[in-house]
Design a protein around this motif. Structure first.
Motif, PDB file in Angstrom:
ATOM      1  N   ASP A   1    -124.503  62.933  77.200  1.00 49.60           N
ATOM      2  CA  ASP A   1    -122.984  63.298  77.297  1.00 49.60           C
ATOM      3  C   ASP A   1    -122.943  64.577  76.947  1.00 49.60           C
ATOM      4  O   ASP A   1    -122.971  64.960  75.873  1.00 49.60           O
ATOM      5  N   GLU A   2    -122.636  65.501  78.028  1.00 51.70           N
ATOM      6  CA  GLU A   2    -122.299  67.084  77.821  1.00 51.70           C
ATOM      7  C   GLU A   2    -121.238  67.256  76.893  1.00 51.70           C
ATOM      8  O   GLU A   2    -121.471  68.163  76.078  1.00 51.70           O
ATOM      9  N   ARG A   3    -120.287  66.441  77.085  1.00 52.93           N
ATOM     10  CA  ARG A   3    -119.119  66.719  76.165  1.00 52.93           C
ATOM     11  C   ARG A   3    -119.642  66.805  74.663  1.00 52.93           C
ATOM     12  O   ARG A   3    -119.148  67.510  73.706  1.00 52.93           O
ATOM     13  N   ALA A   4    -120.037  65.389  74.278  1.00 54.76           N
ATOM     14  CA  ALA A   4    -120.275  65.170  72.953  1.00 54.76           C
ATOM     15  C   ALA A   4    -121.834  65.880  72.738  1.00 54.76           C
ATOM     16  O   ALA A   4    -121.928  65.675  71.436  1.00 54.76           O
ATOM     17  N   ARG A   5    -122.430  66.360  73.461  1.00 50.40           N
ATOM     18  CA  ARG A   5    -123.698  67.210  73.250  1.00 50.40           C
ATOM     19  C   ARG A   5    -124.779  66.256  72.495  1.00 50.40           C
ATOM     20  O   ARG A   5    -125.215  66.461  71.785  1.00 50.40           O
ATOM     21  N   THR A   6    -124.735  64.931  73.230  1.00 52.86           N
ATOM     22  CA  THR A   6    -125.666  63.980  72.662  1.00 52.86           C
ATOM     23  C   THR A   6    -126.450  63.578  73.990  1.00 52.86           C
ATOM     24  O   THR A   6    -126.259  63.469  75.083  1.00 52.86           O
TER      25      THR A   6
ATOM     26  N   ALA B   1    -128.258  64.091  68.757  1.00 54.24           N
ATOM     27  CA  ALA B   1    -127.604  65.368  68.929  1.00 54.24           C
ATOM     28  C   ALA B   1    -128.355  66.625  69.584  1.00 54.24           C
ATOM     29  O   ALA B   1    -129.404  66.610  69.266  1.00 54.24           O
TER      30      ALA B   1
ATOM     31  N   VAL C   1    -129.400  57.611  69.800  1.00 54.04           N
ATOM     32  CA  VAL C   1    -128.371  58.737  69.914  1.00 54.04           C
ATOM     33  C   VAL C   1    -128.898  59.872  69.212  1.00 54.04           C
ATOM     34  O   VAL C   1    -129.075  60.081  68.061  1.00 54.04           O
TER      35      VAL C   1
ATOM     36  N   GLU D   1    -129.214  70.575  71.158  1.00 57.39           N
ATOM     37  CA  GLU D   1    -128.619  71.947  71.153  1.00 57.39           C
ATOM     38  C   GLU D   1    -129.864  72.821  71.820  1.00 57.39           C
ATOM     39  O   GLU D   1    -131.068  72.534  71.622  1.00 57.39           O
TER      40      GLU D   1
ATOM     41  N   THR E   1    -128.635  59.864  74.494  1.00 57.35           N
ATOM     42  CA  THR E   1    -128.901  58.639  74.408  1.00 57.35           C
ATOM     43  C   THR E   1    -129.988  57.985  74.813  1.00 57.35           C
ATOM     44  O   THR E   1    -130.160  57.766  75.868  1.00 57.35           O
TER      45      THR E   1
END
Length: 85
Positions: free
Chosen positions: A21-26, A47, A45, A49, A28
């Motif tokens: 999920d690029e928007r949430a930077r996660t 995160a 999940v 970076e 899963t």
């Protein structure tokens, strides 16, 4: 025996598919197999970076289960991957 004892208390692994999920930077992880049977069929999940020095950092908040407590020393676990040219 000492080496095996250390591995048994410090090594943890799981595998499966994943979704980003690029928007949430996660990311899963959909766990298909794990050293901890209780993780099979769960979503883990993390995160993520990216750093400027070719590193990928995955951060997980430790949930309240026995596996997480056994492999963690705090409320979060951090895994850093480094790209080797």
């Amino acid at each position: 025996k000492e080496v095996l004892a250390r591995v048994a208390t410090t090594f943890f692994a799981y595998h499966g598919t994943y979704a980003v999920d690029e928007r949430a930077r996660t990311v899963t992880h959909h766990v298909v197999g794990s050293l901890a049977p209780s993780w099979v069929g769960t979503d883990q999940v993390r995160a993520y970076e990216f750093s400027s020095d070719d590193r990928l950092k995955l951060t997980a908040k430790i949930r309240d289960d026995s596996v997480a407590r056994a492999v963690a020393t705090s409320g979060t676990q951090v895994l850093v991957w480094e790209r080797i040219p």
